[in-house]
Design an enzyme around this catalytic site. Structure first.
Site, PDB file in Angstrom:
ATOM      1  N   LYS A 176       0.841  -1.198   0.000  1.00  0.00           N
ATOM      2  CA  LYS A 176       0.000   0.000   0.000  1.00  0.00           C
ATOM      3  C   LYS A 176       0.877   1.250   0.000  1.00  0.00           C
ATOM      4  CE  LYS A 176      -3.976   1.853   2.614  1.00  0.00           C
ATOM      5  NZ  LYS A 176      -4.847   1.621   3.786  1.00  0.00           N
TER       6      LYS A 176
ATOM      7  N   SER B 124      -9.823   1.466   2.724  1.00  0.00           N
ATOM      8  CA  SER B 124      -8.936   2.263   1.901  1.00  0.00           C
ATOM      9  C   SER B 124      -7.864   1.440   1.188  1.00  0.00           C
ATOM     10  CB  SER B 124      -8.245   3.304   2.773  1.00  0.00           C
ATOM     11  OG  SER B 124      -7.381   2.681   3.701  1.00  0.00           O
TER      12      SER B 124
ATOM     13  N   SER C  71     -10.106  -0.811   6.944  1.00  0.00           N
ATOM     14  CA  SER C  71      -9.460  -0.629   5.641  1.00  0.00           C
ATOM     15  C   SER C  71      -8.709  -1.836   5.111  1.00  0.00           C
ATOM     16  CB  SER C  71      -8.505   0.568   5.700  1.00  0.00           C
ATOM     17  OG  SER C  71      -9.231   1.762   5.622  1.00  0.00           O
TER      18      SER C  71
END
Lengths: 492, 485
Positions: B76, B151, B175
């Site tokens: 990420k 997310s 997330s």
């Protein structure tokens, strides 16, 4: 609590409406003596080139996290103990949020509701007696960086070397009543912290600064007046000037029937006046909340107890001891404990010679010389041991006070041992009564006419005979003995 | 070995160790997949040259004793990576190249893995659909009109599409677990403090936690083992001995007590979610676990509490993005204040601004007690609910999300409906507990649905074990047609 003696406290401002007293509270920002910053490993050394002592944490790069510097915590605890204050086993670091170019995180890590140190007190020696000043709290916080506005006409430069350095904010109760008390209070705080080794108290380098809260009220009023806060004053002289100006400004307003607005003010050192910076309405909303990057600070009682045990003797108790042990008066003791290094010097010398005479000579010639040469006692050209020997030579009658001053001068220049100087320069005092009597008899014989005049009543001539003895002995005749023998022979 | 990228991480590790495939071949296979999957928009940055170098280096001197020997991984874009641009999905960090490596990614590299690229995510991890990223929305490989969750949407999409053998995300309110649920993959939010936060772009410090996203539970245990561990640079990191989750993975869950909280049956929840939950209960019961009804009475306050605490911390954490020292700086403005205003106005997207505004508001003088302080108190009650339940049960089973993946654009104009998607995941973050999302079935449209196992603090091994047993008996398999290539 004011214990009146000697002189009376008399700092008041007289107006038409009555006599005003000035109420002052200080928020002192003292830089913690530590090798590294409060939450990062960067150096705290003064005087480095701009932005050379800045870590990723100090400059708030993404993902950087603060880690508390244990030494700074210990220093705060030591200071708290030195202020006779309550140490809180539980304290919390909060974020104080505001935007400024020299505040990289956009918040300052400080302590708000739960400071590390609670209430304490400091004792001041004023000419009118001793006075206790209450301490409200002491908390740890980060310093900000420095904005430099005068390097370029159109840009501001930022130096982050100070960013993240540990400060202790020491908040007093509104117990101070005059610029003199402020002077005594700052000096006392400084002395205590220097004894503890928790702050170097160097005001030129910004290690000690204060926000000054000032209000006025008619003597006897129970309620405090509206206060103004003068931000970031960095010398005692400026603090005193700012208070003087601000108190008179407030009295003038009240006398004119006007109100005082609670506000933050700046002291302009060039114009010697305070100016409004922002009003209460414009006050920042700092949005304090506990810093989620740091756990609450929990201190074990054992750590506090251990720190307490390892504290050095502090000025108040040392002063008492000096009075008891060395027979000094309160004034002398006060002066000699004002710096730890001075008290160490004194003790070393006093143990080797006359306690009282050492004090007198230190506070006289030694301090005058250091002051002249802008030196600290720690780099005095005369060691405590040599100084004691000099005093001892006076005490034993080997040299007179006048000769001692000459020896002292030579010691300053050469750093030599006083005995060696006295010996090699033949400065030893003529203290043999027989030798002196022989010399004096010769002088009296040579000046028969003057002896007659003296005997006829012209007693002023005594000084002339002393002068002759000194001239003949090269200044080495023991003055006391000379007087005695002269008197005896002139009588006969 | 044309299908190597279909395999699980543990299978790939076997192939590497047995020399069936080289690290270079593996890396090349992923690079090919990534190049063919640009439509998904899962990557913000690729580091192919660097990855190929590292793969060659590994092959020249293979060290097969490591947890992640020779494995390329995409992560990420919230993890700071040394000399590789790190954007947090934001314009304000569009040009930011860190000089340092986050502790979690460093742990992965120290275990033999190397970086393949940086994965798209919602801006500053604020979002549940990966639609708030400055670099555009990510598409769910399940269907070209679906969000991948958020997310960590780039992470879930890349994993499900075989663009990385495993990945890591961060989970502040769901997330990791919600995107895992939306893509039929496994996602674990570890106990707060198990993985270091150092070097992760902060969203809400008291909630943020990095965790693994994988195809299987075994993979998840391997990744967790590699990335976790005490870090003295993070004051909230837990100082405990490192565990060997993969070695201790067991599928015997006989006698374990599984709590079923009644508060997780919410109004208007699709029938399919309920049925999925029933299916999960049955599987665990059949494996010898005991189901116990429990109550977590403060659950309904979790979402409002979260949407006070998280924005409050974010409003302060994001204050550092001011254009002064790094990142985007607006060229407009005649003084410092204007420079700030323009930089932040142009640098942040709408969702980030919304949360900064909410956070600033709830911390303001006069509102602090009514919002932030009260939220902190409720947070303690939510934590206490879990503490009380864990005296009676070993783990708690709930659905991961109240729905399957929704359509792109469906909720962008309705933030509250978007926030409601986190309803089952946020209580865990507020309580600091570990929770595992497992793929458990499909809805009637054929989209994946997940179940969530919540454990006691530091009880990751137990929920991994339950998940491992569940996985073996659930029979779920992701069948994704590679429509994008």
């Amino acid at each position: 609590m004011v214990v009146m003696s000697k002189e009376k406290f008399d700092y008041f401002i007289n107006g038409e409406k009555g006599k005003y007293e000035v109420v002052i509270g200080l928020e002192v920002h003292a830089q913690v003596l530590s090798n590294s910053k409060l939450f990062s490993g960067s150096s705290t050394k003064f005087g480095a080139d701009p932005n050379k002592q800045v870590s990723l944490i100090d400059s708030a790069f993404p993902g950087m996290l603060p880690v508390i510097n244990e030494e700074c915590v210990k220093q705060a605890v030591r200071t708290g103990l030195g202020l006779n204050a309550k140490i809180n086993n539980y304290s919390v670091f909060d974020r104080k949020n505001y935007f400024y170019a020299d505040l990289p995180q956009g918040y300052q890590i400080s302590q708000y509701k739960n400071p590390i140190v609670g209430e304490g007190k400091v004792l001041l020696d004023m000419p009118y007696g001793s006075k206790e000043i209450g301490i409200e709290r002491l908390h740890l916080e980060q310093d900000a960086g420095k904005s430099i506005h005068d390097m370029d006409p159109s840009s501001t430069y930022v130096d982050l070397n100070r960013s993240g350095i540990a400060l202790m904010e020491i908040v007093s109760k509104p117990d101070l009543r005059s610029p003199d008390e402020v002077n005594a209070y700052i000096k006392k705080l400084r002395t205590i912290m220097r004894y503890l080794g928790t702050c170097d108290g160097n005001m030129q380098e910004g290690s000690l600064r204060a926000d000054v809260n000032v209000s006025v009220r008619i003597v006897g009023d129970k309620k405090f007046g509206t206060r103004c806060e003068i931000k970031n004053v960095n010398s005692i002289k400026f603090m005193q000037m700012a208070i003087e100006y601000e108190a008179n400004r407030q009295v003038k307003l009240l006398e004119e029937g006007k109100q005082i607005d609670q506000e933050t003010r700046l002291f302009d050192t060039k114009k010697n006046e305070t100016r409004s910076m922002r009003s209460k309405e414009d006050a920042h909303d700092y949005r304090y909340f506990p810093d989620p990057d740091l756990l609450p600070l929990k201190l074990e009682q054992k750590l506090i107890d251990d720190l307490k045990k390892s504290l050095p003797e502090l000025p108040d108790s040392k002063k008492e001891r000096f009075i008891q042990e060395y027979g000094l008066n309160s004034y002398e003791a006060n002066v000699l404990v004002s710096e730890k290094e001075i008290s160490d010097y004194y003790e070393e010398a006093a143990k080797l010679s006359d306690k009282k005479l050492v004090a007198t000579w230190m506070m006289g010639d030694l301090f005058a010389m250091l002051n002249d040469k802008a030196l600290n006692i720690s780099n005095s050209p005369i060691s405590a041991k040599n100084f004691a020997e000099l005093v001892q030579s006076i005490k034993s009658g080997d040299i007179s006070g006048r000769i001692a001053k000459e020896v002292f001068e030579i010691m300053v220049e050469s750093g030599d041992n006083p005995k060696k100087i006295i010996e090699s320069k033949g400065m030893k005092q003529q203290s043999d009564p027989k030798e002196l009597e022989k010399m004096i008899n010769e002088i009296l014989l040579k000046n028969k006419d003057k002896v007659d005049q003296y005997k006829a009543g012209k007693e002023k001539l005594f000084g002339f005979f002393v002068g002759q003895v000194m001239k003949l002995s090269g200044g080495k005749a023991n003055p006391q003995l000379t007087n005695e023998i002269l008197k005896k022979l002139l009588k006969g | 070995m044309s299908n190597i990228t279909n395999l699980s991480l543990s299978e790939i590790l076997e192939s590497i160790k047995s020399k069936k495939i080289s690290s270079l071949e593996l890396t090349q296979a992923y690079i090919k997949n990534i190049e063919n999957a640009k439509k998904l928009n899962a990557f913000v940055t690729t580091t192919f040259d660097q990855a190929l170098e590292n793969a060659k280096k590994f092959d020249n001197k293979p060290n097969n004793e490591q947890l992640l020997s020779g494995i390329p991984l995409a992560v990420k874009d919230l993890f700071c990576t040394e000399n590789v641009k790190t954007t947090a999905g934001s314009n304000i960090l569009n040009n930011f190249v860190p000089s340092y490596e986050s502790t979690v990614t460093k742990n992965l590299w120290n275990n033999g893995a190397f970086l393949l690229g940086k994965l798209n995510c919602d801006e500053f991890a604020m979002g549940s659909s990966n639609e708030t990223s400055f670099f555009g929305n990510v598409i769910n490989p399940i269907g070209d009109h679906l969000v991948p969750g958020g997310s960590s949407g780039g992470s879930s999409s890349a994993l499900a599409a075989d663009l990385t053998p495993a990945t890591i995300g961060t989970d502040t309110g769901g997330s990791i677990r919600q995107p895992a649920s939306f893509t039929g993959t496994v996602g674990l939010k570890p106990t707060y403090g198990l993985c270091s936060r150092w070097g992760i772009v902060a969203f809400a410090s008291s909630l943020d936690q990095a965790g693994p996203m994988t195809k299987t539970v075994n993979d998840c245990s391997i990744m967790l083992e590699a990335m976790s561990g005490f870090d003295e640079k993070d004051s909230t990191s837990i100082n405990k001995k490192k565990e060997t989750y993969s070695k201790n993975l067991k599928d015997n869950i006989k006698g374990l007590k599984i709590g079923i909280p009644k508060e997780y049956r919410v109004d208007n929840m699709p029938k399919e979610i309920d049925e999925l939950w029933e299916k999960g209960k049955k599987i665990l019961k059949d494996l010898g676990a005991q189901l116990i009804d429990i109550s977590l009475p403060h659950t309904k306050y979790a979402l409002p509490t979260y949407y006070i605490v998280a924005p409050a911390e974010a409003s302060s954490n994001l204050a550092r993005y001011d254009g002064v020292r790094y990142g985007y700086r607006s060229q407009k403005g005649k003084d410092l204040i204007e420079m700030y205003e323009n930089t932040r106005s142009e640098g942040f997207g709408d969702e980030v601004k919304r949360r900064i505004l909410i956070g600033t508001y709830v911390l303001s003088s006069g509102y602090y007690d009514a919002y932030y302080l009260k939220a902190q108190k409720v947070r303690q009650l939510i934590k206490k609910d879990f503490d009380d339940s864990f005296t009676k049960v070993d783990a708690i089973l709930t659905p991961s999300t109240p729905s399957s993946a929704f359509k792109i654009g469906e909720k962008t104009n309705d933030p509250v409906s978007m926030y409601l998607n986190d309803i089952f995941t946020v209580p865990v973050n507020l309580a600091g507990l570990p929770a595992l999302s497992l793929p458990a079935g499909l809805d009637k449209q054929g989209y994946p649905l997940g179940l969530q196992l919540i454990g006691k603090a530091l009880d990751e091994q137990k929920i991994l074990n339950i998940g491992y047993a569940f996985e073996k008996n659930c029979g779920y398999k992701n069948e994704i047609k590679k429509w994008w290539s």
